[in-house]
Design a protein around this motif. Structure first.
Motif, PDB file in Angstrom:
ATOM      1  N   GLU A   1       9.526   6.250  -0.851  1.00 33.75           N
ATOM      2  CA  GLU A   1       8.421   5.048  -2.124  1.00 33.75           C
ATOM      3  C   GLU A   1       9.088   4.077  -2.952  1.00 33.75           C
ATOM      4  OE1 GLU A   1       4.662   6.169  -4.858  1.00 33.75           O
ATOM      5  OE2 GLU A   1       5.504   7.428  -4.271  1.00 33.75           O
ATOM      6  N   THR A   2       8.451   3.603  -3.091  1.00 33.54           N
ATOM      7  CA  THR A   2       9.348   1.809  -4.374  1.00 33.54           C
ATOM      8  C   THR A   2       8.605   2.651  -5.937  1.00 33.54           C
ATOM      9  OG1 THR A   2       8.457   0.237  -3.053  1.00 33.54           O
ATOM     10  CG2 THR A   2       8.808  -0.647  -5.056  1.00 33.54           C
ATOM     11  N   PRO A   3       9.599   2.520  -6.555  1.00 31.23           N
ATOM     12  CA  PRO A   3       8.743   3.454  -7.766  1.00 31.23           C
ATOM     13  C   PRO A   3       8.273   2.139  -7.844  1.00 31.23           C
ATOM     14  CG  PRO A   3      11.722   3.205  -8.019  1.00 31.23           C
ATOM     15  CD  PRO A   3      10.400   2.435  -6.523  1.00 31.23           C
ATOM     16  N   GLY A   4       6.694   2.519  -8.512  1.00 32.33           N
ATOM     17  CA  GLY A   4       5.328   2.092  -9.140  1.00 32.33           C
ATOM     18  C   GLY A   4       4.398   1.725  -7.924  1.00 32.33           C
TER      19      GLY A   4
ATOM     20  N   VAL B   1       3.394   3.262  17.107  1.00 33.16           N
ATOM     21  CA  VAL B   1       2.372   4.338  16.045  1.00 33.16           C
ATOM     22  C   VAL B   1       1.957   3.492  15.264  1.00 33.16           C
ATOM     23  CG1 VAL B   1       2.656   6.166  14.551  1.00 33.16           C
ATOM     24  CG2 VAL B   1       3.541   6.323  16.361  1.00 33.16           C
ATOM     25  N   ARG B   2       0.273   3.356  14.165  1.00 27.08           N
ATOM     26  CA  ARG B   2      -0.315   2.669  13.825  1.00 27.08           C
ATOM     27  C   ARG B   2      -1.088   3.690  13.230  1.00 27.08           C
ATOM     28  NH1 ARG B   2      -3.697  -2.067  14.561  1.00 27.08           N
ATOM     29  NH2 ARG B   2      -2.900  -2.369  13.204  1.00 27.08           N
ATOM     30  N   LEU B   3      -0.772   3.068  12.059  1.00 23.07           N
ATOM     31  CA  LEU B   3      -1.796   4.137  10.416  1.00 23.07           C
ATOM     32  C   LEU B   3      -3.533   3.879  10.956  1.00 23.07           C
ATOM     33  CD1 LEU B   3       0.665   4.760   8.113  1.00 23.07           C
ATOM     34  CD2 LEU B   3       0.446   5.918   9.865  1.00 23.07           C
TER      35      LEU B   3
ATOM     36  N   LYS C   1       1.030  -1.151  -0.164  1.00 20.76           N
ATOM     37  CA  LYS C   1       0.385   0.022  -0.147  1.00 20.76           C
ATOM     38  C   LYS C   1       0.859   1.054   0.026  1.00 20.76           C
ATOM     39  CE  LYS C   1      -3.775  -1.555   2.768  1.00 20.76           C
ATOM     40  NZ  LYS C   1      -4.503  -1.347   3.904  1.00 20.76           N
ATOM     41  N   GLY C   2       2.177   1.524   0.249  1.00 19.11           N
ATOM     42  CA  GLY C   2       2.457   2.259   0.699  1.00 19.11           C
ATOM     43  C   GLY C   2       2.828   3.509   1.647  1.00 19.11           C
ATOM     44  N   ILE C   3       3.190   4.608   2.264  1.00 19.15           N
ATOM     45  CA  ILE C   3       2.821   5.034   3.332  1.00 19.15           C
ATOM     46  C   ILE C   3       3.053   6.264   2.870  1.00 19.15           C
ATOM     47  CG2 ILE C   3       3.769   5.739   5.694  1.00 19.15           C
ATOM     48  CD1 ILE C   3       5.343   2.849   5.927  1.00 19.15           C
ATOM     49  N   ALA C   4       2.328   7.614   3.222  1.00 22.15           N
ATOM     50  CA  ALA C   4       2.568   8.533   2.676  1.00 22.15           C
ATOM     51  C   ALA C   4       3.687   9.404   3.014  1.00 22.15           C
ATOM     52  CB  ALA C   4       1.038   9.431   3.420  1.00 22.15           C
ATOM     53  N   PRO C   5       4.179  10.278   2.636  1.00 19.11           N
ATOM     54  CA  PRO C   5       5.226  11.169   3.332  1.00 19.11           C
ATOM     55  C   PRO C   5       5.310  11.023   4.593  1.00 19.11           C
ATOM     56  CG  PRO C   5       5.322  11.535   0.978  1.00 19.11           C
ATOM     57  CD  PRO C   5       3.642  10.688   1.100  1.00 19.11           C
ATOM     58  N   GLU C   6       3.749  12.406   5.217  1.00 21.64           N
ATOM     59  CA  GLU C   6       3.722  12.774   6.137  1.00 21.64           C
ATOM     60  C   GLU C   6       3.675  11.992   6.877  1.00 21.64           C
ATOM     61  OE1 GLU C   6       0.202  13.044   3.999  1.00 21.64           O
ATOM     62  OE2 GLU C   6       1.668  12.896   3.856  1.00 21.64           O
ATOM     63  N   ASP C   7       3.605  10.696   7.149  1.00 19.62           N
ATOM     64  CA  ASP C   7       3.498   9.503   8.106  1.00 19.62           C
ATOM     65  C   ASP C   7       5.179   9.026   8.009  1.00 19.62           C
ATOM     66  OD1 ASP C   7       1.226  10.218   8.853  1.00 19.62           O
ATOM     67  OD2 ASP C   7       0.301   8.780   7.492  1.00 19.62           O
ATOM     68  N   ARG C   8       5.984   8.510   7.454  1.00 17.49           N
ATOM     69  CA  ARG C   8       7.454   7.985   6.757  1.00 17.49           C
ATOM     70  C   ARG C   8       8.130   8.143   8.343  1.00 17.49           C
ATOM     71  NH1 ARG C   8       7.797   9.216   1.041  1.00 17.49           N
ATOM     72  NH2 ARG C   8       6.284   8.044  -0.191  1.00 17.49           N
ATOM     73  N   GLN C   9       7.895   9.438   8.832  1.00 17.43           N
ATOM     74  CA  GLN C   9       8.810   8.844   9.950  1.00 17.43           C
ATOM     75  C   GLN C   9       8.431   8.980  10.886  1.00 17.43           C
ATOM     76  OE1 GLN C   9      12.359  10.325   9.985  1.00 17.43           O
ATOM     77  NE2 GLN C   9      12.166   9.820  11.732  1.00 17.43           N
ATOM     78  N   ARG C  10       6.904   9.388  11.002  1.00 14.93           N
ATOM     79  CA  ARG C  10       6.407   9.172  12.159  1.00 14.93           C
ATOM     80  C   ARG C  10       6.041   7.048  12.858  1.00 14.93           C
ATOM     81  NH1 ARG C  10       0.817   9.181  13.834  1.00 14.93           N
ATOM     82  NH2 ARG C  10       0.314   9.017  11.461  1.00 14.93           N
TER      83      ARG C  10
END
Length: 412
Positions: free
Chosen positions: A396-399, A363-365, A348-357
């Protein structure tokens, strides 16, 4: 109008001089009449500066003196053996708080120094003498850098200027020594704290797992005796699921507390450890399989590397995309700086603003469709990497998906 002349006040001699000097690694043993630096600190860089200072001034002797409340310690000396004397007998102690360099062409003719035992022949027969205070940015004067000879002389302007530059370099080396000691002390405290945390977590985990396991056993027994259509069956399933999540949380907390302790580094095959992780998680491994890894070697703790990869791959499984089959690729590059490992998934990926958090503990999304987790997987991974002196970041992974970027510093 008369011109006002600005006079710079000489630095004061603080009452806590010895306590301040101890921050720089100088320990004073009054009963032995000696001063020393800790074994892990070397005076060789300071000695190199002293040697350069003596050569620049064309004299045979040079020394860096640290002045305590009652002694002079010759920390690094050239042309003679470093020793300790009383502050009263020290030449530098007479001038090091002047706030400026001191140049004496012939010490036997200088009223401040003529009767000093280093001049009269009682200890030495110094004639030419030049010193520069070792003053820190805070205004604390540790001692002085001085050069001297047994014959009269006068340094040139350029020579004196270089002596001042070398004195500033000496102060920077001593400040670096101070910072090193502070970091070593902080690291020791962290290690002690981590050991206590691991011990506490182990006790709590043991004390909680016992009754929790008993409860889950009775829930299972009750489930066997309750008909599936009975309303209590649903409640028992909820209790069972919650109990197992709590049990998993206890295991994760215990793992988190134990990571980052003493490392047993050795040469480890990334591909071999990745294959073990795939087996642990019930995933296919190899080219075209769910999990694949490059063949490369790392100088790390093998057990902690396995924990690191297991948490990252488990995260990929928990947060896989519903639109495509899961793929996880582990690769890496090495150079003289160290090794960087990439764990890339197509989830699914992780939004840029959540990657450090999400790298922080617990911490769970809480996104729709996410699997169960304790919020400690990435925190455990980060703890392992930092224990090796490295860094972990997410991109982010390409694709689509998430790539964990793990940087390990170069090992021996």
């Amino acid at each position: 109008m008369a011109r006002t002349q600005t006079v710079t006040a000489a630095p004061a001699d603080p009452a806590g001089r010895d306590e301040l000097l101890q921050e720089y690694g100088f320990a004073f043993a009054a009963d032995e009449g000696s001063t020393h630096t800790p074994d892990e600190l070397s005076t060789e860089p300071l000695k190199n500066l002293v040697q350069l200072a003596a050569k620049l001034c064309g004299v045979p002797f040079g020394v860096i003196n640290v002045v305590t409340s009652d002694q002079q310690q010759q920390v690094a000396a050239v042309g003679f053996e470093a020793a300790v004397c009383s502050r009263e007998d020290s030449m530098c102690s007479q001038v090091f708080l002047s706030g400026k360099p001191t140049v004496v062409p012939d010490a036997s003719l200088d009223p401040r120094l003529a009767s000093n035992p280093f001049v009269t022949g009682e200890i030495a027969s110094v004639r030419f003498y030049a010193s520069v205070p070792l003053e820190t940015a805070s205004g604390f004067v540790l001692g002085s850098l001085c050069v001297f000879a047994n014959t009269p002389g006068t340094p040139g302007k350029d020579q004196l200027g270089m002596l001042e530059i070398l004195a500033r370099q000496a102060v920077q080396l001593l400040e670096l020594q101070r910072r090193t000691l502070q970091l070593n002390s902080a690291l020791s405290e962290v290690r002690e704290s981590n050991a206590k945390l691991a011990e506490f977590a182990g006790r709590v985990s043991h004390d909680l797992r016992g009754p929790l396991t008993t409860m889950l056993g009775y829930v299972e027994m009750a489930g066997d005796e309750v008909d599936g259509d009975h309303p209590a069956a649903e409640y028992l399933q909820i209790i069972d699921a919650s109990g197992h999540r709590m049990l998993a949380m206890l295991e994760d907390v215990l793992t988190y507390s134990r990571m980052g302790g003493a490392l047993q580094r050795q040469r480890v095959s990334l591909q071999t450890v990745a294959a073990e992780v795939a087996k642990d998680l019930g995933l296919s491994f190899g080219s075209g399989a769910v999990l694949d890894a490059e063949a490369m070697k790392l100088h790390v703790d093998p057990g902690q590397l396995r924990t690191l990869l297991q948490n990252l791959v488990a995260n990929a499984v928990n947060y896989r995309s519903p639109d495509r089959d899961l793929k996880v690729r582990i690769s890496g590059i090495s150079n003289y700086h160290g090794t960087t490992v990439f764990v890339a998934d197509n989830g699914k990926g992780i939004a840029p603003e959540d990657r450090q958090r999400v790298l922080e503990p617990l911490v769970r999304l809480h996104r729709d469709g996410d699997g169960h987790g304790s919020g400690l997987g990435l925190a455990i991974a980060r703890r392992v990497v930092e224990a090796h002196g490295g860094e972990l970041s997410l991109k982010e992974t390409p694709g689509g998906g998430t790539t964990a970027v793990i940087s390990f510093p170069a090992g021996p």
